[in-house]
Design a protein around this motif. Sequence first.
Motif, PDB file in Angstrom:
ATOM      1  N   THR A  30     -11.128 -12.927  37.956  1.00  0.00           N
ATOM      2  CA  THR A  30     -10.804 -13.917  38.972  1.00  0.00           C
ATOM      3  C   THR A  30     -11.084 -15.342  38.493  1.00  0.00           C
ATOM      4  N   GLU A  31     -11.586 -15.488  37.300  1.00  0.00           N
ATOM      5  CA  GLU A  31     -11.932 -16.807  36.766  1.00  0.00           C
ATOM      6  C   GLU A  31     -11.004 -17.154  35.621  1.00  0.00           C
ATOM      7  N   MET A  32     -10.190 -18.179  35.799  1.00  0.00           N
ATOM      8  CA  MET A  32      -9.300 -18.618  34.731  1.00  0.00           C
ATOM      9  C   MET A  32     -10.111 -19.293  33.627  1.00  0.00           C
ATOM     10  N   PRO A  33      -9.850 -18.987  32.373  1.00  0.00           N
ATOM     11  CA  PRO A  33     -10.598 -19.619  31.281  1.00  0.00           C
ATOM     12  C   PRO A  33     -10.182 -21.064  31.084  1.00  0.00           C
ATOM     13  N   VAL A  34     -11.107 -21.853  30.587  1.00  0.00           N
ATOM     14  CA  VAL A  34     -10.773 -23.222  30.212  1.00  0.00           C
ATOM     15  C   VAL A  34     -10.057 -23.193  28.869  1.00  0.00           C
ATOM     16  N   ALA A  35      -9.440 -24.299  28.524  1.00  0.00           N
ATOM     17  CA  ALA A  35      -8.704 -24.363  27.265  1.00  0.00           C
ATOM     18  C   ALA A  35      -9.649 -24.194  26.086  1.00  0.00           C
ATOM     19  N   ASN A  36      -9.234 -23.405  25.093  1.00  0.00           N
ATOM     20  CA  ASN A  36     -10.019 -23.155  23.895  1.00  0.00           C
ATOM     21  C   ASN A  36      -9.133 -23.326  22.664  1.00  0.00           C
ATOM     22  N   ALA A  37      -9.726 -23.089  21.511  1.00  0.00           N
ATOM     23  CA  ALA A  37      -9.023 -23.305  20.248  1.00  0.00           C
ATOM     24  C   ALA A  37      -8.113 -22.137  19.903  1.00  0.00           C
ATOM     25  N   THR A  38      -7.115 -22.417  19.090  1.00  0.00           N
ATOM     26  CA  THR A  38      -6.301 -21.384  18.474  1.00  0.00           C
ATOM     27  C   THR A  38      -6.739 -21.228  17.021  1.00  0.00           C
ATOM     28  N   ILE A  39      -6.392 -20.100  16.427  1.00  0.00           N
ATOM     29  CA  ILE A  39      -6.668 -19.882  15.009  1.00  0.00           C
ATOM     30  C   ILE A  39      -5.328 -19.813  14.287  1.00  0.00           C
ATOM     31  N   GLU A  40      -5.150 -20.652  13.297  1.00  0.00           N
ATOM     32  CA  GLU A  40      -3.863 -20.778  12.639  1.00  0.00           C
ATOM     33  C   GLU A  40      -3.879 -20.106  11.262  1.00  0.00           C
ATOM     34  N   PRO A  41      -2.763 -19.498  10.876  1.00  0.00           N
ATOM     35  CA  PRO A  41      -2.694 -18.850   9.565  1.00  0.00           C
ATOM     36  C   PRO A  41      -2.703 -19.861   8.430  1.00  0.00           C
ATOM     37  N   VAL A  42      -3.128 -19.399   7.261  1.00  0.00           N
ATOM     38  CA  VAL A  42      -3.162 -20.260   6.086  1.00  0.00           C
ATOM     39  C   VAL A  42      -2.263 -19.749   4.975  1.00  0.00           C
ATOM     40  N   GLY A  43      -1.520 -18.673   5.232  1.00  0.00           N
ATOM     41  CA  GLY A  43      -0.624 -18.135   4.226  1.00  0.00           C
ATOM     42  C   GLY A  43      -0.198 -16.718   4.568  1.00  0.00           C
ATOM     43  N   PRO A  44       0.648 -16.117   3.748  1.00  0.00           N
ATOM     44  CA  PRO A  44       1.104 -14.747   3.997  1.00  0.00           C
ATOM     45  C   PRO A  44       0.050 -13.716   3.616  1.00  0.00           C
ATOM     46  N   ALA A  45       0.165 -12.535   4.205  1.00  0.00           N
ATOM     47  CA  ALA A  45      -0.746 -11.434   3.894  1.00  0.00           C
ATOM     48  C   ALA A  45       0.021 -10.127   3.957  1.00  0.00           C
ATOM     49  N   GLY A  46      -0.475  -9.133   3.245  1.00  0.00           N
ATOM     50  CA  GLY A  46       0.136  -7.819   3.283  1.00  0.00           C
ATOM     51  C   GLY A  46      -0.470  -6.973   4.390  1.00  0.00           C
ATOM     52  N   PRO A  47       0.328  -6.199   5.114  1.00  0.00           N
ATOM     53  CA  PRO A  47      -0.219  -5.292   6.120  1.00  0.00           C
ATOM     54  C   PRO A  47      -0.951  -4.131   5.475  1.00  0.00           C
ATOM     55  N   THR A  48      -1.745  -3.423   6.272  1.00  0.00           N
ATOM     56  CA  THR A  48      -2.421  -2.243   5.756  1.00  0.00           C
ATOM     57  C   THR A  48      -1.399  -1.133   5.532  1.00  0.00           C
ATOM     58  N   PRO A  49      -1.645  -0.208   4.600  1.00  0.00           N
ATOM     59  CA  PRO A  49      -0.729   0.924   4.413  1.00  0.00           C
ATOM     60  C   PRO A  49      -0.525   1.728   5.689  1.00  0.00           C
ATOM     61  N   ALA A  50      -1.556   1.847   6.517  1.00  0.00           N
ATOM     62  CA  ALA A  50      -1.421   2.601   7.766  1.00  0.00           C
ATOM     63  C   ALA A  50      -0.477   1.900   8.732  1.00  0.00           C
ATOM     64  N   TRP A  51      -0.472   0.563   8.729  1.00  0.00           N
ATOM     65  CA  TRP A  51       0.488  -0.179   9.556  1.00  0.00           C
ATOM     66  C   TRP A  51       1.913   0.045   9.064  1.00  0.00           C
ATOM     67  N   ILE A  52       2.100   0.052   7.755  1.00  0.00           N
ATOM     68  CA  ILE A  52       3.424   0.295   7.188  1.00  0.00           C
ATOM     69  C   ILE A  52       3.935   1.665   7.619  1.00  0.00           C
ATOM     70  N   ALA A  53       3.063   2.668   7.576  1.00  0.00           N
ATOM     71  CA  ALA A  53       3.454   4.016   7.992  1.00  0.00           C
ATOM     72  C   ALA A  53       3.777   4.053   9.486  1.00  0.00           C
ATOM     73  N   PHE A  54       3.000   3.339  10.292  1.00  0.00           N
ATOM     74  CA  PHE A  54       3.245   3.260  11.731  1.00  0.00           C
ATOM     75  C   PHE A  54       4.618   2.648  11.993  1.00  0.00           C
ATOM     76  N   CYS A  55       4.968   1.598  11.269  1.00  0.00           N
ATOM     77  CA  CYS A  55       6.243   0.929  11.465  1.00  0.00           C
ATOM     78  C   CYS A  55       7.416   1.782  11.007  1.00  0.00           C
ATOM     79  N   ARG A  56       7.212   2.572   9.991  1.00  0.00           N
ATOM     80  CA  ARG A  56       8.275   3.488   9.566  1.00  0.00           C
ATOM     81  C   ARG A  56       8.547   4.533  10.638  1.00  0.00           C
ATOM     82  N   ALA A  57       7.486   4.997  11.286  1.00  0.00           N
ATOM     83  CA  ALA A  57       7.640   6.000  12.333  1.00  0.00           C
ATOM     84  C   ALA A  57       8.192   5.407  13.620  1.00  0.00           C
ATOM     85  N   LEU A  58       7.773   4.169  13.936  1.00  0.00           N
ATOM     86  CA  LEU A  58       8.172   3.516  15.188  1.00  0.00           C
ATOM     87  C   LEU A  58       8.615   2.079  14.890  1.00  0.00           C
ATOM     88  N   PRO A  59       9.762   1.906  14.247  1.00  0.00           N
ATOM     89  CA  PRO A  59      10.174   0.565  13.820  1.00  0.00           C
ATOM     90  C   PRO A  59      10.339  -0.416  14.972  1.00  0.00           C
TER      91      PRO A  59
END
Length: 209
Positions: A30-59
């Motif tokens: 019931t309490e709306m949060p006040v504005a906070n910071a975002t976290i921004e990426p600094v470059g590309p990254a590779g997904p985990t092998p388990a994520w790759i397998a998950f995406c192959r099963a459920l693209p």
Amino acid sequence: MGKAFAGMGLFLACLSVVALSLPARAFSGTEMPVANATIEPVGPAGPTPAWIAFCRALPQECATDASEPAMIVLDAESWNAIVAVNAHVNASILSVTDQDHWGVADRWDYPDDGMGDCEDIQLLKRRLLTQAGLPRRALRMTVVIDELGAGHAVLMVRTDRGDYILDNKRNDVLPWHETGYRYVKREGAESEEWVWLGNQAAPLMTATK
């Protein structure tokens, strides 16, 4: 930890049945949060092998729809949905390791049988929030280093009031910088590639001793 870590298959040791004892500020449904910071990426990254397998099963679960907003305009309805889904899934799913559940070290999947580890639990939260009308593009699976120095998966909700974390270790939905975690990488919002978060530390890491 160097940037090369982002491209490696990170084993997520994320079994947890107790809340963390971090001095972090929580928000009720019931309490709306006040504005906070975002976290921004600094470059590309590779997904985990388990994520790759998950995406192959459920693209369809991994595709990025560029027409969706990358951030949620947070209002009382969407905030209450986020808080409620986090608590509901945490209470509904029995937390077990992938080794005990599936007989493998790391597997990402939906906990349709009522059991799963951290990434399975966050995937279910993402699905339920999407079904509630929130844009999946703003709901980012994220890899962190937890308070024990182990790999852990959380769901980052990107909003116009900052980035908030849904976690199976607590029912409180916290701003990313109040979790005590170090942030390694997350799903990208522009493509199926993940983005590197630079191993950024939440400031409260130094306050947990």
